[in-house]
Design a protein around this motif. Structure first.
Motif, PDB file in Angstrom:
ATOM      1  N   PRO A  18       5.327   0.861   3.072  1.00 38.98           N
ATOM      2  CA  PRO A  18       6.312   1.141   3.313  1.00 38.98           C
ATOM      3  C   PRO A  18       6.623   2.652   4.036  1.00 38.98           C
ATOM      4  N   THR A  19       5.728   3.496   3.703  1.00 41.58           N
ATOM      5  CA  THR A  19       5.468   4.979   4.571  1.00 41.58           C
ATOM      6  C   THR A  19       5.737   4.577   6.055  1.00 41.58           C
ATOM      7  N   ASP A  20       4.777   3.603   6.423  1.00 40.46           N
ATOM      8  CA  ASP A  20       4.858   3.493   7.855  1.00 40.46           C
ATOM      9  C   ASP A  20       6.239   2.600   8.421  1.00 40.46           C
ATOM     10  N   LEU A  21       6.724   1.634   7.529  1.00 36.14           N
ATOM     11  CA  LEU A  21       7.999   1.036   7.929  1.00 36.14           C
ATOM     12  C   LEU A  21       8.964   1.930   8.063  1.00 36.14           C
ATOM     13  N   VAL A  22       9.143   3.085   7.158  1.00 39.18           N
ATOM     14  CA  VAL A  22      10.135   4.026   7.226  1.00 39.18           C
ATOM     15  C   VAL A  22      10.048   4.947   8.533  1.00 39.18           C
ATOM     16  N   ALA A  23       8.808   5.429   8.661  1.00 39.96           N
ATOM     17  CA  ALA A  23       8.564   6.271   9.637  1.00 39.96           C
ATOM     18  C   ALA A  23       8.905   5.240  11.330  1.00 39.96           C
ATOM     19  N   ASP A  24       8.371   4.192  11.167  1.00 42.46           N
ATOM     20  CA  ASP A  24       8.514   3.515  12.418  1.00 42.46           C
ATOM     21  C   ASP A  24      10.080   3.243  12.785  1.00 42.46           C
ATOM     22  N   SER A  25      10.993   3.056  11.398  1.00 47.02           N
ATOM     23  CA  SER A  25      12.274   2.663  11.897  1.00 47.02           C
ATOM     24  C   SER A  25      13.079   3.930  12.324  1.00 47.02           C
ATOM     25  N   VAL A  26      12.676   5.011  11.747  1.00 48.72           N
ATOM     26  CA  VAL A  26      13.333   6.379  12.008  1.00 48.72           C
ATOM     27  C   VAL A  26      12.817   6.705  13.242  1.00 48.72           C
ATOM     28  N   PHE A  27      11.718   6.642  13.826  1.00 50.93           N
ATOM     29  CA  PHE A  27      11.133   6.791  14.937  1.00 50.93           C
ATOM     30  C   PHE A  27      12.122   5.981  16.043  1.00 50.93           C
ATOM     31  N   ALA A  28      12.011   4.730  15.843  1.00 51.98           N
ATOM     32  CA  ALA A  28      12.914   3.734  16.593  1.00 51.98           C
ATOM     33  C   ALA A  28      14.376   4.021  16.784  1.00 51.98           C
TER      34      ALA A  28
ATOM     35  N   ALA B 266       0.768  -1.078   0.003  1.00 50.81           N
ATOM     36  CA  ALA B 266       0.040  -0.100   0.077  1.00 50.81           C
ATOM     37  C   ALA B 266       0.930   1.143  -0.063  1.00 50.81           C
ATOM     38  N   TYR B 267       1.108   1.732  -1.225  1.00 49.66           N
ATOM     39  CA  TYR B 267       1.861   3.184  -1.239  1.00 49.66           C
ATOM     40  C   TYR B 267       1.410   4.069  -0.473  1.00 49.66           C
ATOM     41  N   ASP B 268       0.096   4.608  -0.717  1.00 54.60           N
ATOM     42  CA  ASP B 268      -0.543   5.672   0.076  1.00 54.60           C
ATOM     43  C   ASP B 268      -1.059   5.267   1.344  1.00 54.60           C
ATOM     44  N   SER B 269      -0.360   5.735   2.462  1.00 52.79           N
ATOM     45  CA  SER B 269      -1.106   5.308   3.657  1.00 52.79           C
ATOM     46  C   SER B 269      -2.363   5.621   3.955  1.00 52.79           C
ATOM     47  N   ARG B 270      -2.977   6.638   3.202  1.00 53.63           N
ATOM     48  CA  ARG B 270      -4.599   6.687   3.372  1.00 53.63           C
ATOM     49  C   ARG B 270      -5.335   5.368   2.894  1.00 53.63           C
ATOM     50  N   ARG B 271      -4.810   4.622   1.910  1.00 56.93           N
ATOM     51  CA  ARG B 271      -5.463   3.469   1.502  1.00 56.93           C
ATOM     52  C   ARG B 271      -5.577   2.381   2.468  1.00 56.93           C
TER      53      ARG B 271
END
Lengths: 137, 222
Positions: free
Chosen positions: A118-128, A99-104
């Motif tokens: 992928p957006t969530d995965l990157v955000a989670d990793s950076v956050f961690a 799912a490219y667009d996290s709104r979907r």
């Protein structure tokens, strides 16, 4: 396993190389021959030119025998439709999409389609990395 | 009726215009801002509301008023988007009736299996019309060159045709049209007034375009 990958971008081609190296049978679908060239000579997999939402193309890629379909085209609605054709019309046991667009995410969820965002995965990793343990400020 | 149309291209534009003229309340959703501006400007009607955005995203549909819609018609140029819009409307917003346009006629079956109520393919329609005349196109070319208005066409007698089981003499065929042959199984019958038509027969008729259309319609009617 017999695995079909829809979309031969960076993710699709990398997955194809890795899965075929592990000894799986892989077929990759993409409308662009140029994209399919990413597979290179090193990847022992079948390249099918066409749209992954066209049943003729999916059959040519061997959907009737497939154990898994992975939809990683850059278009979420294409991924959604390819996933539903695989699951509901051909009873493919395992179907995973991106799912490219996290709104979907909600939409994929409501249709019961397994996805990776992928957006969530990157955000989670950076956050961690930034805030180990997730402490509040 | 309150109808939401996804896609403001040619099909969506004329659909909105036609339905608004019949006083249906229309909500159009189009993702391309340039097209949006154009339809807002040209289809200025109190019966049409516009939303610029992607009609396959939930909050855009909500903003456009999907909760008020009784019917959703998805007519973008992309089959995958039309499917997503119809499915969202049905499963997330309880829209009663969903209609989708498909570009690839093979997707008719896919859409129906995946829950779209009504599926329309203009490619399929046009191909159907052409197939009726296709085999005769070269013959027709010959006629056209020599005679102008006379054409030849083949029609399958349907099980429900009002003309089946009747003698040709009884059919009251229009002036300026003759039945050239009746193809039954592997046999080509040169008919006379006593010949009766059976469902499954192919009738080869020759005549003016209007008479042909009228008679072929009666043969194929269910």
């Amino acid at each position: 396993m017999y695995i079909i990958i829809a979309g031969c971008g960076r993710v699709g081609s990398a997955l194809a190389a890795r899965l075929s190296m592990e000894g799986h049978n892989v077929a990759v679908i993409d409308p662009s021959d140029e994209n399919l060239e990413r597979l290179g000579s090193g990847c022992n997999c079948a390249a099918v030119t066409g749209l992954p939402i066209d049943e003729d193309v999916l059959r040519q890629a061997g959907i009737e025998q497939a154990d898994a379909v992975i939809a990683v085209t850059p278009d979420d609605n294409t991924n959604l439709m390819a996933a539903q054709i695989a699951r509901q019309l051909y009873r493919v046991p395992q179907v995973i999409t991106r799912a490219y667009d996290s709104r979907r995410k909600q939409v994929f969820d409501s249709f019961g389609i397994d996805f990776v965002c992928p957006t969530d995965l990157v955000a989670d990793s950076v956050f961690a990395k930034l805030i180990p343990g997730g402490k509040k400020a | 009726m309150r109808i939401m149309i996804i896609g403001g291209g040619k099909v969506g534009y004329y659909l909105a215009k036609t339905l608004a003229a019949e006083h249906h309340s229309i909500m159009v959703v189009e993702s391309d801002p340039v097209r949006c501006q154009r339809i807002v400007r040209e289809l200025n009607s109190k019966y049409i509301e516009f939303t610029c955005g992607d009609g396959t995203v939930m909050h855009i549909l909500e903003e456009a008023g999907i909760l008020r819609a009784e019917t959703l018609i998805a007519v973008t140029g992309r089959d995958q988007n039309n499917l997503a819009a119809c499915q969202l409307a049905k499963s997330c917003f309880g829209v009663k009736m969903t209609i989708a346009r498909v570009n690839n006629p093979k997707n008719i079956r896919v859409f129906e299996k995946l829950g779209v109520d009504s599926v329309v393919s203009s490619t399929d329609r046009i191909a159907g019309i052409i197939n009726q005349e296709l085999d005769w196109s070269e013959v027709n070319l010959l006629f056209k060159a020599r005679t102008g208005g006379v054409r030849i066409r083949e029609a399958l007698v349907s099980a429900g045709s009002p003309l089946r089981g009747r003698r040709l003499a009884e059919l009251g065929l229009p002036q300026g049209l003759i039945i050239v042959s009746v193809l039954r199984g592997s046999e080509a019958i040169i008919p006379n007034g006593e010949t009766t038509l059976e469902p499954g027969d192919y009738v080869v008729a020759m005549g003016g375009a209007e008479q042909l259309a009228e008679v072929c319609d009666a043969f194929t009617r269910e």
